[in-house]
Design a protein around this motif. Structure first.
Motif, PDB file in Angstrom:
ATOM      1  N   THR A 391       0.825  -1.209   0.000  1.00 55.21           N
ATOM      2  CA  THR A 391       0.000   0.000   0.000  1.00 55.21           C
ATOM      3  C   THR A 391       0.858   1.258   0.000  1.00 55.21           C
ATOM      4  N   LEU A 392       1.914   1.263   0.804  1.00 56.67           N
ATOM      5  CA  LEU A 392       2.793   2.434   0.872  1.00 56.67           C
ATOM      6  C   LEU A 392       3.578   2.606  -0.421  1.00 56.67           C
ATOM      7  N   LEU A 393       4.007   1.507  -1.026  1.00 59.21           N
ATOM      8  CA  LEU A 393       4.714   1.613  -2.298  1.00 59.21           C
ATOM      9  C   LEU A 393       3.825   2.252  -3.361  1.00 59.21           C
ATOM     10  N   THR A 394       2.602   1.780  -3.439  1.00 61.72           N
ATOM     11  CA  THR A 394       1.677   2.338  -4.435  1.00 61.72           C
ATOM     12  C   THR A 394       1.374   3.795  -4.140  1.00 61.72           C
ATOM     13  N   ALA A 395       1.259   4.137  -2.866  1.00 60.04           N
ATOM     14  CA  ALA A 395       1.012   5.532  -2.485  1.00 60.04           C
ATOM     15  C   ALA A 395       2.172   6.434  -2.878  1.00 60.04           C
ATOM     16  N   ASN A 396       3.350   5.832  -3.041  1.00 62.25           N
ATOM     17  CA  ASN A 396       4.528   6.605  -3.454  1.00 62.25           C
ATOM     18  C   ASN A 396       4.772   6.463  -4.963  1.00 62.25           C
ATOM     19  N   ASN A 397       3.684   6.206  -5.703  1.00 60.58           N
ATOM     20  CA  ASN A 397       3.742   6.110  -7.163  1.00 60.58           C
ATOM     21  C   ASN A 397       4.610   4.967  -7.658  1.00 60.58           C
ATOM     22  N   LEU A 398       4.714   3.920  -6.852  1.00 62.21           N
ATOM     23  CA  LEU A 398       5.415   2.704  -7.243  1.00 62.21           C
ATOM     24  C   LEU A 398       4.389   1.577  -7.226  1.00 62.21           C
ATOM     25  N   ASP A 399       3.849   1.251  -8.364  1.00 61.25           N
ATOM     26  CA  ASP A 399       2.727   0.320  -8.457  1.00 61.25           C
ATOM     27  C   ASP A 399       3.130  -1.080  -8.006  1.00 61.25           C
ATOM     28  N   ALA A 400       2.635  -1.463  -6.839  1.00 61.52           N
ATOM     29  CA  ALA A 400       2.942  -2.786  -6.288  1.00 61.52           C
ATOM     30  C   ALA A 400       1.824  -3.782  -6.553  1.00 61.52           C
ATOM     31  N   GLY A 401       0.858  -3.390  -7.359  1.00 61.44           N
ATOM     32  CA  GLY A 401      -0.243  -4.290  -7.649  1.00 61.44           C
ATOM     33  C   GLY A 401      -1.260  -4.322  -6.522  1.00 61.44           C
ATOM     34  N   PRO A 403      -2.868  -4.926  -3.152  1.00 61.96           N
ATOM     35  CA  PRO A 403      -2.283  -5.134  -1.822  1.00 61.96           C
ATOM     36  C   PRO A 403      -2.866  -6.373  -1.145  1.00 61.96           C
ATOM     37  N   ASP A 404      -2.327  -7.530  -1.510  1.00 65.08           N
ATOM     38  CA  ASP A 404      -2.865  -8.798  -1.026  1.00 65.08           C
ATOM     39  C   ASP A 404      -1.900  -9.565  -0.134  1.00 65.08           C
ATOM     40  N   GLY A 405      -0.710  -9.003   0.091  1.00 68.28           N
ATOM     41  CA  GLY A 405       0.255  -9.690   0.932  1.00 68.28           C
ATOM     42  C   GLY A 405       1.110 -10.692   0.194  1.00 68.28           C
ATOM     43  N   ILE A 406       0.882 -10.853  -1.108  1.00 70.70           N
ATOM     44  CA  ILE A 406       1.672 -11.777  -1.921  1.00 70.70           C
ATOM     45  C   ILE A 406       2.683 -10.959  -2.715  1.00 70.70           C
ATOM     46  N   ILE A 407       3.952 -11.225  -2.488  1.00 71.16           N
ATOM     47  CA  ILE A 407       5.004 -10.453  -3.157  1.00 71.16           C
ATOM     48  C   ILE A 407       5.288 -11.091  -4.514  1.00 71.16           C
ATOM     49  N   GLY A 408       4.581 -10.598  -5.526  1.00 68.69           N
ATOM     50  CA  GLY A 408       4.756 -11.095  -6.879  1.00 68.69           C
ATOM     51  C   GLY A 408       5.637 -10.183  -7.701  1.00 68.69           C
ATOM     52  N   ALA A 409       5.549 -10.332  -9.014  1.00 69.32           N
ATOM     53  CA  ALA A 409       6.431  -9.590  -9.915  1.00 69.32           C
ATOM     54  C   ALA A 409       6.255  -8.082  -9.781  1.00 69.32           C
ATOM     55  N   ASN A 410       5.002  -7.609  -9.703  1.00 72.35           N
ATOM     56  CA  ASN A 410       4.769  -6.166  -9.585  1.00 72.35           C
ATOM     57  C   ASN A 410       5.335  -5.614  -8.283  1.00 72.35           C
TER      58      ASN A 410
END
Length: 441
Positions: A391-401, A403-410
């Motif tokens: 969530t914080l990554l996406t809020a900083n304009n870094l699209d993490a996909g 926010p499901d807790g699964i660290i995938g490619a995005n």
């Protein structure tokens, strides 16, 4: 292949995400607990649309059915019969069937904590499992030799999958596959997928391979000694012992042959290494640890990647395409992975699982020891923390996909970007340090 997480292969081997996600494999609880594998279902036409209608939702966002189970079953029966299932087969399979509350709970559960990869490997490659696997390689030597000749899949890899999926057939799951899949099709998170598996399970019964009462497996419908989901069974199960049934439950020969058939169809190359451990030079660009970045082994070596002292490059692998794997980030061991590693990922899409299968297969021959040091002082992020990080990554304009807790490619791509912005090693590995930095920001 195939399965769902029944502890949790491959798994073996499940968390709340799709059956095809395998990162939760790290939740295996003991050294001889199977880890279920979950191959991708074969693409044989368009999956039927779910017959369940939904409206209300549970507190975790899951939709609730708006019809009774009896109403759903009646409508599903019509669909199954239109799909070629005989009435008597359906009625016998569904005799006395009611939703299983334990399956619903398992489907909606998301464990908060996962085990570090080094703890998972310690468990997966336990001395007990190694010794048992070695004994079975000797016991089934003739069968394994025939499978190697017919399918071109190395015996050590087959037995490693067998060991991780069900502890060599000892732990296959004790739930009715029909009841579990009916429950998931009626009120699970992925009704269309579960319904597709349920139709496939009814086809297995109609073919006479097993009776409904003996069709047992995990809560997610993974079956047999190597944990096939029903669609994978229909496309790859083999009657190797010639008794007229593809018995992956009671026949080790059928289970091993079916796994060999699946791995061969996925592109296994007999005698080819899965990969090997390497050491990275000072100043290495850790952002290259990306499964999508593949280049010849010779090129990696030319860029300063080295073999550990005393080890040799596997024969014929210098020009093969390889990807760099850092399963514990830049502080842990590094591996170059080849095509057979990617094949194991098709069986269970978890790098920890694929690494366990690969190392266990080598351990049967006295190899497969990791020389690099694991960062055992590191504590993995909890699920809540991983969601917060995304969530914080996406809020900083870094699209993490999502926010499901699964660290995938995005998510890994976003993590690398955040690490690079801070001048840190950009290995894409989620850490408390990065989470705290994002919180402060």
């Amino acid at each position: 292949m195939p399965s769902s997480r029944n502890c949790p292969t491959a798994a073996r081997r499940f968390g709340r995400r799709a059956l095809l996600t395998f990162s939760m494999v790290l939740l295996a609880a003991c050294s001889d607990t199977p880890i279920a594998a979950n191959p991708l279902p074969s693409a044989t036409g368009t999956a039927p649309k779910p017959v369940t209608t939904f409206a209300p939702m549970t507190s975790d966002g899951s939709e609730l059915p708006t019809e009774t189970f009896a109403e759903w079953q009646a409508r599903f029966r019509q669909q199954a019969l239109r799909g070629g299932i005989q009435p008597n087969v359906f009625d016998r399979a569904f005799s006395g069937i009611a939703p299983d509350p334990a399956v619903v709970t398992a489907d909606r559960s998301q464990p908060e904590f996962t085990r570090p990869v080094w703890e998972y490997l310690d468990s997966a490659i336990s001395p007990t499992r190694v010794r048992r696997g070695q004994a079975l390689i000797a016991q089934y030597g003739d069968v394994l030799a025939q499978l190697e000749q017919r399918y071109g899949v190395d015996r050590q890899a087959l037995v490693a999958v067998w060991g991780l999926e069900s502890s060599f057939g000892q732990i296959q799951g004790d739930k009715s596959v029909i009841r579990s899949l009916a429950t998931l099709a009626y009120e699970g998170r992925r009704p269309a997928f579960a319904q597709d598996q349920l139709i496939a399970a009814l086809q297995i019964l109609q073919n006479g391979d097993i009776s409904p009462e003996n069709m047992l497996g995990s809560w997610a419908g993974a079956m047999g000694q190597t944990q096939f989901i029903p669609t994978t069974y229909n496309s790859h199960a083999v009657d190797f012992d010639g008794d007229g049934r593809r018995d992956i439950w009671g026949s080790a020969s059928d289970a091993l042959a079916s796994t060999a058939n699946y791995l061969a169809a996925s592109g296994w190359q007999k005698g080819q290494a899965w990969g090997f451990e390497v050491q990275l030079p000072q100043g290495f660009d850790y952002a290259q640890a990306d499964a999508t970045l593949r280049k010849p082994v010779s090129q990696w070596l030319a860029e300063g990647v080295q073999l550990p002292p005393g080890t040799r490059l596997p024969a014929g692998s210098d020009n093969l395409q390889a990807a760099l794997l850092l399963p514990a980030g830049y502080r842990g061991p590094a591996f170059l992975t080849l095509d057979n590693f990617r094949v194991v990922l098709k069986y269970n899409n978890s790098t920890a699982y694929a690494l366990a299968v690969s190392l266990l297969a080598q351990r049967f021959d006295g190899a497969g020891y990791v020389t690099g040091s694991w960062p055992r002082d590191d504590t993995p992020l909890s699920r809540s923390e991983r969601i917060e990080l995304q969530t914080l990554l996406t809020a900083n304009n870094l699209d993490a996909g999502n926010p499901d807790g699964i660290i995938g490619a995005n998510s890994r791509k976003a993590i690398r970007a955040a690490q690079q912005a801070r001048g840190w090693p950009a290995d894409g590995y989620p850490t408390h340090q990065l989470l705290e930095s994002l919180r402060a920001q």
